[in-house]
Write an enzyme that holds these catalytic residues in place. Sequence first.
Site, PDB file in Angstrom:
ATOM      1  N   PHE A 148       0.851  -1.191   0.000  1.00  9.62           N
ATOM      2  CA  PHE A 148       0.000   0.000   0.000  1.00  9.62           C
ATOM      3  C   PHE A 148       0.884   1.237   0.000  1.00  9.62           C
ATOM      4  O   PHE A 148       1.756   1.385   0.854  1.00  9.62           O
ATOM      5  CB  PHE A 148      -0.907   0.018   1.228  1.00  9.62           C
ATOM      6  CG  PHE A 148      -1.799   1.231   1.295  1.00  9.62           C
ATOM      7  CD1 PHE A 148      -2.954   1.296   0.539  1.00  9.62           C
ATOM      8  CD2 PHE A 148      -1.471   2.306   2.101  1.00  9.62           C
ATOM      9  CE1 PHE A 148      -3.782   2.413   0.585  1.00  9.62           C
ATOM     10  CE2 PHE A 148      -2.284   3.434   2.154  1.00  9.62           C
ATOM     11  CZ  PHE A 148      -3.442   3.481   1.399  1.00  9.62           C
ATOM     12  N   ASP A 232       9.445   2.976   0.989  1.00  8.74           N
ATOM     13  CA  ASP A 232       8.285   3.659   1.574  1.00  8.74           C
ATOM     14  C   ASP A 232       8.290   3.392   3.072  1.00  8.74           C
ATOM     15  O   ASP A 232       7.936   2.308   3.527  1.00  8.74           O
ATOM     16  CB  ASP A 232       7.014   3.131   0.913  1.00  8.74           C
ATOM     17  CG  ASP A 232       5.735   3.734   1.495  1.00  8.74           C
ATOM     18  OD1 ASP A 232       5.787   4.314   2.589  1.00  8.74           O
ATOM     19  OD2 ASP A 232       4.678   3.590   0.854  1.00  8.74           O
ATOM     20  N   LYS A 261       3.535  10.330   8.369  1.00  8.29           N
ATOM     21  CA  LYS A 261       2.882   9.862   9.590  1.00  8.29           C
ATOM     22  C   LYS A 261       3.505  10.381  10.880  1.00  8.29           C
ATOM     23  O   LYS A 261       3.206  11.460  11.336  1.00  8.29           O
ATOM     24  CB  LYS A 261       2.786   8.338   9.568  1.00  8.29           C
ATOM     25  CG  LYS A 261       1.688   7.805   8.631  1.00  8.29           C
ATOM     26  CD  LYS A 261       1.458   6.343   8.843  1.00  8.29           C
ATOM     27  CE  LYS A 261       0.360   5.777   7.925  1.00  8.29           C
ATOM     28  NZ  LYS A 261      -0.982   6.206   8.299  1.00  8.29           N
TER      29      LYS A 261
END
Length: 404
Positions: A148, A232, A261
């Site tokens: 994802f 990522d 995040k």
Amino acid sequence: MTRYETDEWRDGAWKGPFGDRFMRTLATPKLMLVRGEGARVWDVDGNEYLDFLAGIAVNSLGHAHPALVEAVTAQVGTLAHVSNYFSTPPQLELAERLRRITGAGESGRVLFGNSGAEANEAAFKLARLNRTGPHGRRTRVLALHNAFHGRTMGSLALTGKPPMREAFEPLPGGVEHIDSTIEALEASIDGHVAALFVEPIKGEAGVLDLPDGFLERARELTEKHGALLIVDEIQTGVGRTGEWFAYQRAGILPDAVTVAKGMAGGVPIGALVTFGWASELFSQGQHGSTFGGNPLATAAGNAVLAEIERAGLVQNAARRGEELKQIIRDLDHPLIDAVRGHGLLIGIGLTEGEAHRLSDAALAEGLIINAPNESSIRLAPPLIIGDAELAGFRERFGRALAAV
């Protein structure tokens, strides 16, 4: 008490307005939260919850941490935003912090955005700039099945989850998804590959680790063929896995890393950090963001990273993560099949598809956890957790298991 803790929204009165006012991209939330402190939050009805999701690995310092509150308050009282026509001290400071903790060093460069998806969009564009190779034009970008990378069109093209992609096809082309095996790497990477995108731990898939040696082999093959290795670390970075970044566990340096995040503790931010020759690919005007790197977000990022370093929270994540995994194993419940992950990003594999029932049962016991799919539970508590929070988890999660 906050100004939102009023009778107006109590007893579920907020659910109707929520359904009326928002697009149907999300189910109606289970709670309306109004305040938090440390690893605990309270809903509009005054119920207290132990937060072992932290905004999906965002609230690194928990809620209302004094270091973040002070930094944001001071910055918004001077400059909150100036656009990217101007620089500010917190922007430069955060860029240098990122060069240091990622290992990019003096050859590294930073591009700021506002989210993980934006950081991955920028990384996708970076990949397209790696155009020529020994066999002609590089037309292939590789990513992994079940990974994802975001919900914007470019990041969705990288995401290896067909049900998420199908409604929006055709997506930007040139992306191929491969299995997360060393054999697939060796069969796929050649001189036509511009970049390989990798999540070091697949968080949205249920906290799935890559095979041993995968990142090391990916680094060898991408270097051999001149492809970019782009890692990522949106969910795994900023100390979450017991290292500043998960790729550091493998002893490698990528060509680029995406970060978001947990970097600013809840203030929206994202960044692409490039290493070595990859830092020379972008030229002026090829990418930008109105809000990216603004003084408010970067002041928050500096405060969070400085506190993580000062308080030894990377080390705390490594230590508390092992303790948390042992607590889960010691519960010895037949529903628990596997305990995965590193640091304070932990996945619990279940023997039956009861993850959503279990997460609902935990919520009823005052514990916030997440079911990314029917067979997995994801835990991503704040990096500040200690003995009291672990004891609270043991008690509440044990009761939730008994209720399923």
